[in-house]
Scaffold this motif. Structure first.
Motif, PDB file in Angstrom:
ATOM      1  N   TRP A 157       0.831  -1.201   0.000  1.00 42.29           N
ATOM      2  CA  TRP A 157       0.000   0.000   0.000  1.00 42.29           C
ATOM      3  C   TRP A 157       0.865   1.250   0.000  1.00 42.29           C
ATOM      4  N   ASN A 158       0.382   2.279  -0.663  1.00 42.68           N
ATOM      5  CA  ASN A 158       1.062   3.572  -0.672  1.00 42.68           C
ATOM      6  C   ASN A 158       0.525   4.410   0.471  1.00 42.68           C
ATOM      7  N   GLY A 159       1.265   4.441   1.553  1.00 41.19           N
ATOM      8  CA  GLY A 159       0.850   5.224   2.711  1.00 41.19           C
ATOM      9  C   GLY A 159       1.779   4.916   3.860  1.00 41.19           C
ATOM     10  N   PRO A 160       1.797   5.793   4.876  1.00 42.47           N
ATOM     11  CA  PRO A 160       2.666   5.549   6.025  1.00 42.47           C
ATOM     12  C   PRO A 160       2.279   4.260   6.748  1.00 42.47           C
ATOM     13  N   TRP A 161       3.293   3.552   7.240  1.00 41.71           N
ATOM     14  CA  TRP A 161       3.054   2.271   7.916  1.00 41.71           C
ATOM     15  C   TRP A 161       2.145   2.426   9.128  1.00 41.71           C
ATOM     16  N   ARG A 162       2.233   3.570   9.782  1.00 45.47           N
ATOM     17  CA  ARG A 162       1.450   3.745  11.005  1.00 45.47           C
ATOM     18  C   ARG A 162      -0.046   3.765  10.718  1.00 45.47           C
TER      19      ARG A 162
END
Lengths: 348, 74
Positions: A157-162
């Motif tokens: 996924w394209n997004g911060p891991w948090r």
């Protein structure tokens, strides 16, 4: 020199060190193959010998910094394409063909991470300079229990891991984002929650509803961070009772995430075989559709989503998570800072 | 094996596209589990009552069902 705040920001964005993280599915690197991967904002080479033994090296030749992943797999070592330097799986330079006897030979110059393979995934220990030896690791019980069948689903996924971890610590999104799903068909859209501490993390659970759907999540920090939850399952899935998920997240870099979901049920014998048959034939696609709802939402979130929010009681699990991760990032950044040099007493 | 980002594969647990027989068997099993029950005897009688046959064309037995699930669930 970076400030402690900048260092903490970097760790918070790319993943905490001194713990294990999942990296990719084991199937991504076949025997006798190599694969370049990014994890915690850095480049790595997964190298598998023909006997299946796996190593994870920094993807950087110690000679001139060229990526080893462009090199040749020589069975028990990799030869850099640029000048032929050979590196073994423990990071030792075994040969410099261009200058035999060169003082690089015999030295361990490439970082080689401890790796383990569990439940069809590669886990690696990412220590900082002060903590190169791997922390103790207790694996999630559903991945080691012989009476539990767990099937890995991996996605990027394209997004911060948090955001992905927070999504898991948020049971109430199930009632809305996943309202039209084959398992989230029931349950109140209002609820009261509490945090219940455990010796390995905490539960975030409804206090007034049980056994309907997605009523609790448990965050576990056992050397690797993972989340456990269960969902009651429709009878059409056959014997085996509730459906559980063990979730882990790989911080690929600041804006990319690998998500690992082991879907599990307590089944053996013909019940296990039947569940696996139904899963791969019909059920997996339904779960994928649910997961896609998460991906669409999380990828649409602005990068600074968590900087401007107005939270309420249902977000307690998320808030706890952030404080914990931020505090640990700051502690790791401080520990990595050299002590301020003593000021010279000479004034002249 | 793909190396391009992002990896988004719907059918990660499959080794092949299910055959029409497999789709039919799976859908019928879901119906049996919903309407008849979860015991092996429920499955065998439920499949036979719905005219879904074992691979050899004969009615299911507990033994043939176990064997077929072991093959298909691998």
């Amino acid at each position: 020199m970076s400030t402690p705040t900048a260092a903490a920001d970097h760790l918070y964005a790319t993943g905490l060190r001194n713990q294990w993280h999942p990296v990719v599915p084991s199937s991504f690197v076949a025997p006798g193959a190599m694969r370049k991967v990014t994890a915690l904002g850095e480049q790595w080479l997964l190298f598998r010998r023909s006997d299946g033994t796996l190593a994870m090296l920094a993807d950087r030749c110690p000679h001139r910094g060229a990526p080893l992943s462009l090199g040749k797999h020589l069975g028990d070592r990799v030869a850099c394409w640029y000048h032929g330097v050979e590196v073994e799986t423990d990071g030792t330079v075994s040969s410099v063909p261009g200058l035999p006897g060169c003082n690089l030979e015999g030295r361990k110059l490439v970082t080689s991470l401890p790796v383990r393979e569990i439940g069809g995934a590669v886990l690696a220990y990412f220590g900082d300079e002060q903590h190169p030896e791997p922390a103790g690791l207790t694996l999630p019980e559903p991945l080691t229990d012989p009476d539990v069948d767990a099937i890995l689903c991996y996605a990027e996924w394209n997004g911060p891991w948090r955001f992905a971890v927070e999504n898991l610590l948020d049971p109430m999104h199930g009632a809305f984002l996943h309202h039209e799903s084959h398992t989230m068909y029931d349950g109140d859209t209002t609820a009261k929650f509490r945090i219940r501490e455990t010796d390995r993390g905490y539960f975030f659970e409804k206090t007034d509803q049980r056994g309907v759907n997605f009523d609790w999540v448990e965050l576990c920090r056992t050397g690797v961070d993972w989340v456990d939850l269960t969902i009651p399952y429709p009878p059409s899935a056959g014997p085996g009772g509730p459906f559980g998920i063990v979730g882990m997240v790989c911080p690929v870099d600041e804006n990319r995430t690998g998500v690992f979901f082991w879907r599990y049920r307590r089944v053996t014998g013909w019940q296990r075989d039947t569940w696996r048959f139904l899963y791969k034939t019909l059920i997996e696609e339904r779960h994928w559709q649910v997961l896609e709802q998460d991906r669409v939402m999380l990828e649409a979130m602005p990068a600074d989503a968590d900087q401007r929010e107005n939270l309420y009681q249902h977000d307690l699990g998320v808030v706890r998570l952030r404080r914990m991760y931020r505090a640990e990032a700051e502690a790791q950044a401080r520990a990595a800072q050299p002590a301020a040099p003593a000021r010279s007493s000479s004034a002249s | 094996m793909t190396t391009t980002w992002p990896y988004l594969d719907v059918h990660q647990s499959r080794t092949h596209e299910p055959t029409p027989y497999e789709y039919k068997l799976a859908a019928t099993l879901e119906e049996v589990f919903t309407k008849d029950g979860h015991e092996l005897a429920d499955v065998v009688s439920g499949l036979n009552a719905r005219q879904v046959h074992a691979p050899d064309g004969a009615p299911w037995t507990e033994e043939s069902f176990r064997a077929e699930m072991n093959r298909l669930g691998a």
